[in-house]
Design an enzyme around this catalytic site. Structure first.
Site, mmCIF file in Angstrom:
data_model
loop_
_atom_site.group_PDB
_atom_site.id
_atom_site.type_symbol
_atom_site.label_atom_id
_atom_site.label_comp_id
_atom_site.label_asym_id
_atom_site.label_seq_id
_atom_site.Cartn_x
_atom_site.Cartn_y
_atom_site.Cartn_z
ATOM 1 N N GLY A 1 0.831 -1.204 0.000
ATOM 2 C CA GLY A 1 0.000 0.000 0.000
ATOM 3 C C GLY A 1 0.860 1.245 0.000
ATOM 4 O O GLY A 1 2.055 1.188 -0.309
ATOM 5 N N ASN A 2 0.257 2.378 0.317
ATOM 6 C CA ASN A 2 1.038 3.613 0.442
ATOM 7 C C ASN A 2 0.399 4.510 1.503
ATOM 8 O O ASN A 2 -0.655 4.183 2.046
ATOM 9 C CB ASN A 2 1.165 4.323 -0.911
ATOM 10 C CG ASN A 2 -0.190 4.740 -1.469
ATOM 11 O OD1 ASN A 2 -0.889 5.553 -0.881
ATOM 12 N ND2 ASN A 2 -0.577 4.159 -2.609
ATOM 13 N N HIS A 3 1.057 5.633 1.793
ATOM 14 C CA HIS A 3 0.643 6.461 2.935
ATOM 15 C C HIS A 3 -0.463 7.464 2.618
ATOM 16 O O HIS A 3 -0.772 8.310 3.450
ATOM 17 C CB HIS A 3 1.845 7.225 3.485
ATOM 18 C CG HIS A 3 2.829 6.346 4.204
ATOM 19 N ND1 HIS A 3 2.489 5.622 5.306
ATOM 20 C CD2 HIS A 3 4.134 6.068 3.940
ATOM 21 C CE1 HIS A 3 3.536 4.929 5.730
ATOM 22 N NE2 HIS A 3 4.545 5.175 4.908
ATOM 23 N N ALA B 1 -3.887 7.853 -4.974
ATOM 24 C CA ALA B 1 -2.494 7.400 -5.120
ATOM 25 C C ALA B 1 -2.566 5.904 -5.436
ATOM 26 O O ALA B 1 -2.528 5.057 -4.542
ATOM 27 C CB ALA B 1 -1.728 7.647 -3.830
#
Ligand code: CTP
Length: 402
Positions: A212-214, A280
């Site tokens: 995943g990402n932030h 994102a």
């Protein structure tokens, strides 16, 4: 959420029996999330007390240009009150006050504020049935309507005189409904359908792990809120995010992976006017997703990744009249890279974030963006809250349709 939420309302009360109903009106405005300042004509204080209205509006109530009983009396600035207002409503509006408004007879604070206000002005007449249709009253209505003021017509029913007919001030609930309907019909994005992507995507490795990402999703949710406040019907397709949104014009579609987001976007894209890709999205995902939890065994573990579909580019490839806005997060050669993305993804506008700008990026409440349009006009913006950035983006959409 009511379109009155956050609106600054000046309520002018003139001296008719219906003034007692303004306590309910103020209560309804506050319940809708509006800020209310009340101005009373001296005569109206015989029908409802300033204390009641001050308590309900949570603000001082003004009636005179200054308070004669107060040794340190300060001038009640009608210009300030008039300019503060997003909208002004005179309710009840008596024949006398309407005539003064129509003729600029500026002998009290209410009329002085009315003459100073630049915002939309509504008036809800209240008087006996014969007064309501007297040529003098009709002349006031005509003059005020010509000034651009909006009448909330009186209702039919029993009047204080004992007679029955048109002249009763519209009921407070009906006044609020009238204002909401009128304001909604004038919203700049009324009738537009906007698709927004937000948040990260999670790409499964096995049943318990993912890549995943932030991204928090805040930027996309703020855009959705702002678009809905401007009257647009919003479909917000969000990856995993803790944000929620409660607006009758926003349909939130929760997804997990880039493929889910792709599928959801294509379900709505054809029937959309504007698409804004603020998500994102993961660029890569594990090529094989394990059915069972992967046990640790080897010292080194490799996951083979494959590209996800570029959702924004896929919308650019099939767009007809849609206005397509993408984001670009760059760390070097920002402007040039963003321009390449405009061409590659067939965008109308790109919102460039540079990680080199302090205060911009993931997890921050602020953002510093640069707009670049399809003609490569570059417009750097100040560092702002993400809410304000959302408003700037929607202003570009409004300008596109202007
Ligand atoms: N985007 C998308 N689908 C993807 C990847 C990105 O819709 N699979 C969208 C994002 O929502 C954003 C824009 O494309 O609006 C730009 O994303 P960005 O990460 O800046 O660029 P990429 O095109 O992924 O290129 P790179 O990572 O090489 O800079």
């Amino acid at each position: 959420m009511s379109v009155l939420s956050g609106k600054k309302i000046v309520l002018g009360i003139s001296g008719g029996i219906a003034a007692y109903k303004t306590a309910t009106l103020v209560r309804l405005f506050i319940k809708a999330g509006a800020h209310v300042q009340v101005i009373m004509t001296p005569a109206s204080k015989d029908f409802v007390t300033p204390l009641t209205l001050s308590t309900l509006s949570k603000n001082p109530v003004y009636s005179t240009f200054y308070n004669e009983e107060d040794a340190d009396a300060q001038w009640n600035n009608h210009v300030e009150l008039g300019l503060w207002a997003d909208l002004m409503i005179i309710a009840p509006a008596t024949a006398n006050t309407l005539s003064k408004m129509a003729n600029g007879t500026c002998d009290n604070l209410l009329i002085a504020t009315y003459l100073s206000a630049k915002c939309p002005v509504y008036f809800a007449p209240a008087m006996d049935l014969d007064m309501y249709i007297h040529p003098s009253t009709l002349a006031s209505f005509a003059a005020l309507t010509q000034f651009g003021n909006i009448i909330i017509p009186a209702e039919n029913g029993e009047l204080a005189s004992g007679l029955s007919g048109q002249g009763r001030m519209a009921e407070p609930e009906n006044i609020v409904a009238f204002l909401e309907a009128d304001l909604e019909s004038k919203l700049p994005l009324k009738g537009k359908k906007i698709l927004i992507t937000a948040g990260p995507t999670y790409e499964a490795i096995d049943p318990v792990r993912f890549i995943g990402n932030h991204s928090s999703g805040k930027m996309g949710f703020d855009i959705a809120q702002s678009a809905a406040n401007l009257g647009a019907s919003v479909t917000l397709i969000s990856g995993p995010s803790h944000f929620t949104i409660n607006h009758n014009l926003v349909n939130v579609v929760r997804v997990v992976s880039a493929q889910d987001m792709y599928d959801a976007c294509h379900q709505y894209f054809e029937d959309t006017d504007v698409a804004i890709a603020a998500a994102a999205v993961a660029d890569y995902r594990p090529k094989i997703v394990a059915d069972q939890k992967i046990k640790k065994s080897e010292d080194n573990f490799f996951i083979e990744l494959e590209k996800t579909k570029d959702i924004l580019a896929s919308m650019g490839a099939i767009k007809k009249n849609q206005f397509l806005i993408g984001f670009a997060l760059e760390t070097e050669n920002e402007i040039e890279n963003a321009k390449l993305k405009i061409q590659k993804k067939n965008l109308d506008l790109i919102v460039l974030n540079s990680l080199q700008d302090a205060g911009a990026g993931f997890g921050k409440p602020t953002n510093k963006i640069t707009f670049i349009d399809k003609d490569f006009v570059v417009e750097p913006m100040e560092l702002k809250s993400k809410e304000a950035v959302a408003d700037d983006i929607l202003n570009k959409v409004i300008a596109h349709y202007a």
